[in-house]
Design an enzyme around this catalytic site. Structure first.
Site, PDB file in Angstrom:
ATOM      1  N   HIS A  28       6.464  27.535  37.792  1.00  0.00           N
ATOM      2  CA  HIS A  28       5.925  26.647  38.826  1.00  0.00           C
ATOM      3  C   HIS A  28       4.402  26.555  38.738  1.00  0.00           C
ATOM      4  O   HIS A  28       3.739  27.522  38.355  1.00  0.00           O
ATOM      5  CB  HIS A  28       6.297  27.167  40.227  1.00  0.00           C
ATOM      6  CG  HIS A  28       7.606  26.670  40.713  1.00  0.00           C
ATOM      7  ND1 HIS A  28       7.739  25.859  41.822  1.00  0.00           N
ATOM      8  CD2 HIS A  28       8.864  26.863  40.252  1.00  0.00           C
ATOM      9  CE1 HIS A  28       9.019  25.580  42.022  1.00  0.00           C
ATOM     10  NE2 HIS A  28       9.717  26.178  41.080  1.00  0.00           N
ATOM     11  N   GLU A  49      10.283  18.851  39.125  1.00  0.00           N
ATOM     12  CA  GLU A  49      10.011  18.374  40.486  1.00  0.00           C
ATOM     13  C   GLU A  49       8.580  17.843  40.564  1.00  0.00           C
ATOM     14  O   GLU A  49       7.680  18.368  39.901  1.00  0.00           O
ATOM     15  CB  GLU A  49      10.147  19.522  41.506  1.00  0.00           C
ATOM     16  CG  GLU A  49      11.463  20.250  41.476  1.00  0.00           C
ATOM     17  CD  GLU A  49      11.431  21.471  40.576  1.00  0.00           C
ATOM     18  OE1 GLU A  49      10.325  21.890  40.149  1.00  0.00           O
ATOM     19  OE2 GLU A  49      12.512  21.996  40.266  1.00  0.00           O
TER      20      GLU A  49
END
Length: 317
Positions: free
Chosen positions: A38, A106
């Site tokens: 991330h 994402e």
């Protein structure tokens, strides 16, 4: 025999703590590692997002366990040629213990370099091209590529492992599972869905490994565990495409205000009953997953590893 691994959360923990947890997981009897990739955590409350490749390098030297990213997005934030180099170096460093898990990503992580977030069908197309380019670079040959989404000019990887790292793919929905079955060396999911595993096999994944992951929260007080899940991972209760589309942690925090404690827990095993944890893990085994990875939510990591070593892993084995 099913492999049981530990899922390192880069959203919750800094690099030194992740390395410490990896060593603790190996001591507790876990056989492999997942690690998230991330740029931002889902919520500010989670609080971390170290650069995964640095952490993997340290974990590789600190443990003897296989490591898989769950998952890396080689689409926007990081060009597939750079992912290819990072993967090849890591596979060489680990002596073949590294596997690249990929997915369509994402906006939360990817928008930092391009505010345009492609629709799901285009991202799947980008992923297919990216994986093909990565594999081409794995040959060690000079590569020039002019594709629809990516261009590479006279690139060659000089540091290579003895064998190319396998590429596993996260997939949700029939279209992406079809691509995974045809394209990937293995399947990654966070739902104990037997139909998806079978669809992957039917689409070309027969004989390829399926890896599943789940979140748990061990604590001696079940009520306290539920509150920890609600505080750190209310995103488990957010439905639909929001997780792919929202760009900032504060957006998830806004949605999380509408998520109840029950919705946040969302079937995750919580509390001190080993049978509850074992039953949740068996759902993945029964669904046909070859490897199951468990993430402990919160800061009671040492108590979790002790609990799983003594009470849970013996039950599922």
């Amino acid at each position: 025999m099913t492999t049981f691994g530990y899922f390192l959360s880069c959203e919750e923990h800094g690099p030194k703590e992740l390395v410490r947890q990896a060593k603790a997981a190996e001591r507790a009897g876990f056989e492999a590692l997942w690690i998230s990739d991330h740029f931002h955590p889902w919520l500010d409350e989670q609080g971390q997002a170290p650069f995964v490749w640095s952490v993997i390098g340290a974990v590789a030297e600190a443990t003897s366990l296989p490591i898989t990213t769950a998952v890396t997005c080689p689409l926007v934030r990081t060009h597939p040629a750079i992912i290819a180099q990072a993967t090849a170096t890591t596979a060489a460093l680990t002596g073949g213990r590294f596997r690249l898990g990929v997915g369509t990503g994402e906006a939360l992580n990817e928008h930092i370099l391009d505010s345009r977030w492609p629709p799901a069908s285009e991202r799947l197309e980008m992923l297919e091209e990216a994986v093909g380019l990565i594999r081409e670079l794995f040959t060690g040959k000079l590569v020039t590529h002019r594709g629809r989404h990516y261009s590479v000019d006279n690139a060659r990887l000089y540091t290579l492992p003895d064998e190319p790292a396998p590429i596993y793919m996260s997939a949700f929905g029939q279209k992406s599972i079809q691509v995974a079955g045809r394209l990937a060396d293995g399947y990654i999911s966070i739902a104990p869905d037997a139909e998806s595993v079978q669809a992957f096999r039917t689409a070309g994944g027969e004989g390829k490994p399926s890896l599943g992951g789940l979140k748990v929260c061990y604590a001696t007080d079940e009520s306290a565990a539920r509150k920890t899940v609600h505080r750190l991972w209310p995103t488990q209760g957010i439905k639909g495409e929001a997780s792919q589309l929202l760009p900032l942690p504060r957006h998830f925090e806004q949605l999380a205000q509408m998520v109840t404690e029950e919705e946040a827990v969302n079937g995750s095993p919580v509390g001190p009953d080993p049978d509850v944890h074992a039953q949740a893990i068996r759902q993945y085994v029964d669904a046909g997953f070859d490897e199951v990875y468990v993430n402990q939510i919160g800061y009671e990591q040492d108590a979790f590893f002790d609990f799983y070593e003594r009470e849970v892993l013996p039950r599922v084995r």
